[in-house]
Design an enzyme around this catalytic site. Sequence first.
Site, short mmCIF file in Angstrom:
data_model
loop_
_atom_site.label_atom_id
_atom_site.label_comp_id
_atom_site.label_asym_id
_atom_site.label_seq_id
_atom_site.Cartn_x
_atom_site.Cartn_y
_atom_site.Cartn_z
CD GLU A 1 -54.31 81.33 31.50
OE1 GLU A 1 -55.28 80.58 31.76
OE2 GLU A 1 -53.22 80.90 31.10
CG ASP B 1 -52.15 80.38 22.28
OD1 ASP B 1 -52.17 80.88 23.42
OD2 ASP B 1 -51.38 79.46 21.95
#
Length: 419
Positions: free
Chosen positions: A278, A361
């Site tokens: 995030e 990611d």
Amino acid sequence: MKKMVRWALGGYIVYCIGIIGYFFLFAHPSIPSQWKGTAADPATFLTPNEQLLSEQYSRWKNVLFFLSIPYDWLIYLFILWLGIGKTLQRSAERTTKWFVLQVAFYMFWLSLLVTIWTLPIDWISYHISRAYGVSTQPISSWLHDQMINFLIQTAVFFLIALVIYSFIRRFDKRWWLYAWLVSVPLTVFFMFIQPVVIDPLYNDFYPLKDKALEGKILALAEKAHIPADHVFEVNMSEKTNALNAYVTGIGSHARIVLWDTTLERLQEREILFIMAHEMGHYVMKHIYWGVAGTILLLFVGLFITNRVVKWLIRTWGNSFHLQKIHEFASFPLFLLVFSLLSFVASPTVNFVSRQEEHAADQYAIQRTHDPEAAISAFQKLTKAGLSEVNPPTLVKIFRYTHPTIFERIVFLEQIKQKE
């Protein structure tokens, strides 16, 4: 008009049969044979019963998604065809002479009609989530959220209509440009207020109780130059068994948020990977790129909407009970055209979003160096939400703003092989 209504209903029924047939007869989930038995294979981390439930739940949710979009279009068309929009406009004009109050009156009743007519689809979706154990939300809480949705939708309708019709009445040819200029600060404003005004309407937010974990998350945030003094926890367990976390807001209103379900079911290493992911969005300024993309899409959308709405009124004005674009009764037509344009643009928007999620990611792995924790986190996310590991291409194109679980785990497996 009756002929158009019959053709519309008949076409929708045929479309429904086709969508249901596609998902129940032809769209069978599977993964490439070379990944069988690996961490990307749902058979390795889901029981046979969980796999069956995941397939059934995903199938029903996908069917509802593809049925609900043209259903919304039909609502707008029926409001136009049946003259409901015109009736509401006349009622607003009889009720008050004040332009702002006329807009408020019209948008309240229009929003109420749209809410009532979409309620069956929303109810079926809620019931399916409850039946499969994904949702834990009581009916009273669900109705409360529906009421909030209605109030927010009404406020948004009012604000959009006030801007649009104020400019249409003054600048018939360039109204869309002035409306777009006003939309720019409004878009940024809503990004600021969402974490502190809108989100708390649905759930309770409070500082993370686990201070040791909060310290580790804030240490990651400090390295990412995220201006956050607290990590917030939200009581999503009252509504769902699914897991999630996010960073929202911009500038001083940025918030790091963890669902309490995530805290309960994931280990610390898995949580840190998710939070690093995030934070990757923040570091790579995906929020700002998202705002810029929204502003660009609004520019193109308003330009096209102006052309299309005027053409539709010239061509089908009598059928829609419309004579001019500046009438309040044309607002359902605006909603219809903008919804169509949003659907057409969604594959591109989703593709860009999936690229950003993949980049996040990559960022998270570079910061945590723990692909094992990342893989187990994705597996648990799948189990908790009964997510589809490798959905059909049609679903991925129109529904997925993130890479599929299969793609994400394969990426992590490849990283492990290189180490």
